[in-house]
Design an enzyme around this catalytic site. Structure first.
Site, PDB file in Angstrom:
ATOM      1  N   HIS A 112       0.798  -1.231   0.000  1.00  0.00           N
ATOM      2  CA  HIS A 112       0.000   0.000   0.000  1.00  0.00           C
ATOM      3  C   HIS A 112       0.835   1.288   0.000  1.00  0.00           C
ATOM      4  CE1 HIS A 112      -4.492   1.055   1.045  1.00  0.00           C
ATOM      5  NE2 HIS A 112      -4.075   1.627  -0.069  1.00  0.00           N
ATOM      6  N   ASP A 141      -9.892  -0.136   4.152  1.00  0.00           N
ATOM      7  CA  ASP A 141      -8.695  -0.800   4.668  1.00  0.00           C
ATOM      8  C   ASP A 141      -8.980  -1.317   6.077  1.00  0.00           C
ATOM      9  OD1 ASP A 141      -5.962  -1.317   5.509  1.00  0.00           O
ATOM     10  OD2 ASP A 141      -5.283   0.187   4.066  1.00  0.00           O
ATOM     11  N   HIS A 143      -6.673  -1.315   8.200  1.00  0.00           N
ATOM     12  CA  HIS A 143      -5.721  -0.544   9.007  1.00  0.00           C
ATOM     13  C   HIS A 143      -5.854   0.948   8.724  1.00  0.00           C
ATOM     14  CE1 HIS A 143      -4.110  -4.594   8.069  1.00  0.00           C
ATOM     15  NE2 HIS A 143      -3.906  -4.618   9.372  1.00  0.00           N
ATOM     16  N   ASP A 145      -3.068   3.020   8.274  1.00  0.00           N
ATOM     17  CA  ASP A 145      -1.970   3.419   7.383  1.00  0.00           C
ATOM     18  C   ASP A 145      -1.587   4.888   7.568  1.00  0.00           C
ATOM     19  OD1 ASP A 145      -2.264   0.843   6.489  1.00  0.00           O
ATOM     20  OD2 ASP A 145      -2.825   1.344   4.438  1.00  0.00           O
ATOM     21  N   HIS A 158       4.265   0.903   4.249  1.00  0.00           N
ATOM     22  CA  HIS A 158       2.858   0.695   3.854  1.00  0.00           C
ATOM     23  C   HIS A 158       1.892   1.039   4.999  1.00  0.00           C
ATOM     24  CE1 HIS A 158       2.007  -3.802   5.141  1.00  0.00           C
ATOM     25  NE2 HIS A 158       2.644  -3.136   6.073  1.00  0.00           N
ATOM     26  N   ASP A 245      -7.564  -1.489  -0.030  1.00  0.00           N
ATOM     27  CA  ASP A 245      -6.602  -2.480   0.439  1.00  0.00           C
ATOM     28  C   ASP A 245      -7.384  -3.777   0.571  1.00  0.00           C
ATOM     29  OD1 ASP A 245      -4.971  -4.132   2.083  1.00  0.00           O
ATOM     30  OD2 ASP A 245      -3.927  -2.355   2.843  1.00  0.00           O
ATOM     31  N   ASP A 247      -6.981  -6.201   2.254  1.00  0.00           N
ATOM     32  CA  ASP A 247      -7.122  -6.714   3.625  1.00  0.00           C
ATOM     33  C   ASP A 247      -8.337  -6.125   4.341  1.00  0.00           C
ATOM     34  OD1 ASP A 247      -6.347  -4.277   4.869  1.00  0.00           O
ATOM     35  OD2 ASP A 247      -4.242  -4.888   4.971  1.00  0.00           O
ATOM     36  N   GLU A 290      -2.077  -4.549  -2.050  1.00  0.00           N
ATOM     37  CA  GLU A 290      -1.720  -5.645  -1.129  1.00  0.00           C
ATOM     38  C   GLU A 290      -2.078  -7.051  -1.606  1.00  0.00           C
ATOM     39  OE1 GLU A 290       0.226  -5.467   1.534  1.00  0.00           O
ATOM     40  OE2 GLU A 290       0.321  -3.301   1.835  1.00  0.00           O
TER      41      GLU A 290
HETATM   42 MN   LIG Z   1      -3.413  -0.501   3.712  1.00  0.00          MN
END
Ligand SMILES: [Mn+2]
Length: 327
Positions: A112, A141, A143, A145, A158, A245, A247, A290
């Site tokens: 990312h 996402d 997360h 980030d 990332h 992302d 994830d 990702e």
């Molecule tokens: Mn990310």
């Protein structure tokens, strides 16, 4: 005197492969765009059959060999920084030219950290069409980030791209495409977040960024949350982007990522909602990050999800309404 609106994206789609993984300190995501390219992307051919231009550009492959050959150490950030910065500069310039050339950019990562290059490039391209304009961004996402080197426990870049795009971080990253921040905090929304550290949480709160945790999405529904996100990213902006992302999705559906996180989004709730913004007059670019082929399931479920997400946008309707950037 009123000028004619600029016909953004009349020149079709440009899919840009961004092969890098040092931003995540784990090898694999660099193979994501190559997997898609090698799979004989039928979707590009189908679009061409409909008379829509769809091109594939491979952005420079990051020069990471020596990084992986050395032993892992405390100094990962300093070692990966010049590689990530050089890659981001190159990607930013490729994406900027794409937007200037009226092609719709779709960037496929890659870890990312590619977002630094992608959105610096889109911001510059939009500013070429319409000076002093703002870019909005929806960030889907697991997360945040949003670390700076001072707050990040892992030191992985990332985990830092949003802080960089807001103007905070190492100058070799924040100064790509000019020293000004590329995104204003009031035009940024995070969605699906469920794993984060206090340092980045405090940073986003201090900036006044709207963060929709996974718990809020479960409570209100993805549709209602996304509608609010669109309002935020289109308020006084010349365009907005969408960075996904993989994830963000539940590992049951998308195991092929370097940092999976349970209890995530489901494609069945996300895809019908994304379909509503296909052809949105302000949608200025897309990014998918990702995807890590070596970690995908035997059935390739992450790969299938990525292709399904791409095919949401890569339709004739995806280019139909891009007409309202006044230059
Ligand atoms: Mn990310």
């Amino acid at each position: 005197m009123m000028k004619r609106p600029h016909l953004l994206y009349r020149n079709g789609f440009s899919v840009i492969g961004a092969s890098i993984s040092v931003g995540g300190l784990k090898k694999g995501p660099d193979l994501g765009p190559l997997a898609l390219l090698k799979s004989d992307p039928q979707w590009l051919k189908e679009l061409r059959d409909l008379g829509i231009s769809a091109t594939w550009t491979h952005s420079k492959v990051a020069d990471e060999t020596s990084f992986w050959q050395r032993p892992r150490c405390e100094d990962d950030f300093r070692q990966s920084l010049p590689i990530v910065a050089e890659f981001a500069r190159h990607l930013s310039s490729t994406v900027m030219k794409t937007v200037m050339n009226d092609q719709f950019p779709i960037v496929l990562g890659g870890d990312h950290s590619i977002a630094i290059g992608t959105w610096s490039g889109v911001a510059q391209g939009l500013n070429w069409h319409k000076p002093k304009s703002n870019l909005g961004l929806i960030w889907i996402d697991a997360h945040m980030d949003s670390h700076t080197p001072q707050t990040s426990p892992s030191q992985a870049i990332h985990g830092m791209p949003l802080a960089v795009l807001l103007g905070h971080g190492d100058p070799s990253l924040t100064h790509i495409g000019g020293s000004q921040p590329k995104i204003s905090p009031q035009n940024l929304v995070l969605m699906g977040v469920r794993s984060y550290e206090v340092g980045e949480e405090a940073f986003l709160a201090s900036q006044g960024v709207r963060v929709m945790l996974m718990s809020e999405i479960q409570e209100r529904g993805f549709q209602a949350c996304f509608r609010e996100a669109i309002a935020v990213v289109t308020r006084d902006t010349a365009g907005f982007g969408l960075s996904i992302d993989l994830d963000a999705f539940d590992p049951i559906e998308a195991p092929g990522v370097t940092t999976p996180c349970s209890l995530g989004l489901r494609a069945s709730e996300v895809i019908p909602v994304l379909q509503q913004i296909v052809g949105h007059p302000l949608l200025a670019g897309l990014e998918f990050a990702e995807f890590c082929p070596p970690l995908d399931s035997a059935q390739g479920s992450t790969f299938v999800l990525l292709k399904n997400l791409l095919s949401v946008f890569m339709t004739p309707r995806g280019l139909s309404a891009k007409v309202n950037i006044a230059s």
